[in-house]
Motif scaffolding. Structure first.
Motif, PDB file in Angstrom:
ATOM      1  N   PRO A  74       0.839  -1.200   0.000  1.00 34.03           N
ATOM      2  CA  PRO A  74       0.000   0.000   0.000  1.00 34.03           C
ATOM      3  C   PRO A  74       0.873   1.248   0.000  1.00 34.03           C
ATOM      4  CG  PRO A  74      -0.001  -1.012   2.175  1.00 34.03           C
ATOM      5  CD  PRO A  74       0.741  -1.937   1.263  1.00 34.03           C
ATOM      6  N   LYS A  75       0.327   2.328  -0.497  1.00 33.09           N
ATOM      7  CA  LYS A  75       1.057   3.603  -0.472  1.00 33.09           C
ATOM      8  C   LYS A  75       1.040   4.175   0.943  1.00 33.09           C
ATOM      9  CE  LYS A  75       1.222   8.172  -2.551  1.00 33.09           C
ATOM     10  NZ  LYS A  75       0.627   9.094  -3.511  1.00 33.09           N
ATOM     11  N   THR A  76      -0.098   4.053   1.621  1.00 31.19           N
ATOM     12  CA  THR A  76      -0.292   4.660   2.931  1.00 31.19           C
ATOM     13  C   THR A  76      -1.111   3.724   3.814  1.00 31.19           C
ATOM     14  OG1 THR A  76      -0.358   6.863   1.907  1.00 31.19           O
ATOM     15  CG2 THR A  76      -1.251   6.680   4.137  1.00 31.19           C
ATOM     16  N   ILE A  77      -0.794   3.703   5.103  1.00 36.68           N
ATOM     17  CA  ILE A  77      -1.652   3.050   6.089  1.00 36.68           C
ATOM     18  C   ILE A  77      -2.055   4.122   7.093  1.00 36.68           C
ATOM     19  CG2 ILE A  77      -1.970   1.177   7.738  1.00 36.68           C
ATOM     20  CD1 ILE A  77       0.375  -0.278   6.449  1.00 36.68           C
ATOM     21  N   LEU A  78      -3.372   4.278   7.252  1.00 41.35           N
ATOM     22  CA  LEU A  78      -3.937   5.264   8.160  1.00 41.35           C
ATOM     23  C   LEU A  78      -4.414   4.567   9.429  1.00 41.35           C
ATOM     24  CD1 LEU A  78      -6.181   7.053   5.525  1.00 41.35           C
ATOM     25  CD2 LEU A  78      -3.952   7.843   6.357  1.00 41.35           C
ATOM     26  N   PHE A  79      -4.078   5.131  10.573  1.00 37.63           N
ATOM     27  CA  PHE A  79      -4.497   4.583  11.858  1.00 37.63           C
ATOM     28  C   PHE A  79      -5.299   5.633  12.602  1.00 37.63           C
ATOM     29  CE2 PHE A  79      -0.793   2.219  10.613  1.00 37.63           C
ATOM     30  CZ  PHE A  79      -1.108   0.918  10.957  1.00 37.63           C
ATOM     31  N   TYR A  80      -6.490   5.258  13.061  1.00 43.99           N
ATOM     32  CA  TYR A  80      -7.328   6.183  13.812  1.00 43.99           C
ATOM     33  C   TYR A  80      -8.135   5.400  14.834  1.00 43.99           C
ATOM     34  CZ  TYR A  80     -10.486   4.650  10.120  1.00 43.99           C
ATOM     35  OH  TYR A  80     -11.193   3.888   9.234  1.00 43.99           O
ATOM     36  N   ASN A  81      -8.740   6.110  15.767  1.00 40.81           N
ATOM     37  CA  ASN A  81      -9.465   5.541  16.895  1.00 40.81           C
ATOM     38  C   ASN A  81      -8.597   4.451  17.536  1.00 40.81           C
ATOM     39  OD1 ASN A  81     -11.473   4.878  18.779  1.00 40.81           O
ATOM     40  ND2 ASN A  81     -13.100   5.265  17.318  1.00 40.81           N
ATOM     41  N   GLY A  82      -9.144   3.299  17.856  1.00 35.75           N
ATOM     42  CA  GLY A  82      -8.369   2.251  18.528  1.00 35.75           C
ATOM     43  C   GLY A  82      -7.197   1.740  17.714  1.00 35.75           C
TER      44      GLY A  82
END
Length: 110
Positions: A37-45
Motif C-alpha cells: 500500500p502507499k499509505t496506512i492510516l491509523f485512527y481511533n483504537g
C-alpha cells in the motif's frame, strides 16, 4: 494508490483476542505482498498499533522502511494518552486522513 485504513486494534466482531490476532496477521500479510500500500492510516483504537509495545510494531517498521507511509491520528493518540508513545510513522489529522482516502484508487479496511 492503495490506502489501508485501520480504525481498531482488532479485526472483525466477536472474540477480542481473536480479533487482535487476526489484525496482527493482516499487518504481517501486508509485508508479504508484491504490491505494498502507499499509505496506512491509523485512527481511533487503531492508533494503538503504531505505539510502543504494539504486537505489530516490527511489521509496521518494516513497511515504513519499504516506503509505506504510516500516519496516525493525533486526536486519537491524545484521547488514548499515547501521544508520547508513537513508535512508527507520523502524526496526522482528519483533514489528511480524508484527503488520502479521497485520492486513493483502493481503500482496504480490515
Amino acid at each position: 494508490d492503495t490506502v489501508v485504513a485501520i480504525g481498531s486494534d482488532k479485526m472483525g466482531i466477536g472474540a477480542e483476542e481473536l480479533g487482535k490476532t487476526l489484525l496482527k496477521a493482516f499487518v504481517f500479510a501486508l509485508t508479504q505482498q508484491d504490491q505494498l500500500p502507499k499509505t496506512i492510516l491509523f485512527y481511533n483504537g487503531g492508533a494503538r498499533l503504531t505505539c510502543e509495545d504494539s504486537a505489530s510494531l516490527e511489521d509496521l517498521k518494516n513497511l515504513a522502511s519499504l516506503g509505506v507511509e504510516i500516519l496516525t491520528c493525533g486526536t486519537c493518540l491524545n484521547h488514548y494518552g499515547l501521544t508520547d508513545k508513537l513508535a512508527v510513522g507520523d502524526v496526522t489529522n482528519m483533514y489528511v486522513i480524508t484527503e488520502k482516502q479521497m485520492q486513493a484508487d483502493l481503500i482496504l479496511r480490515p
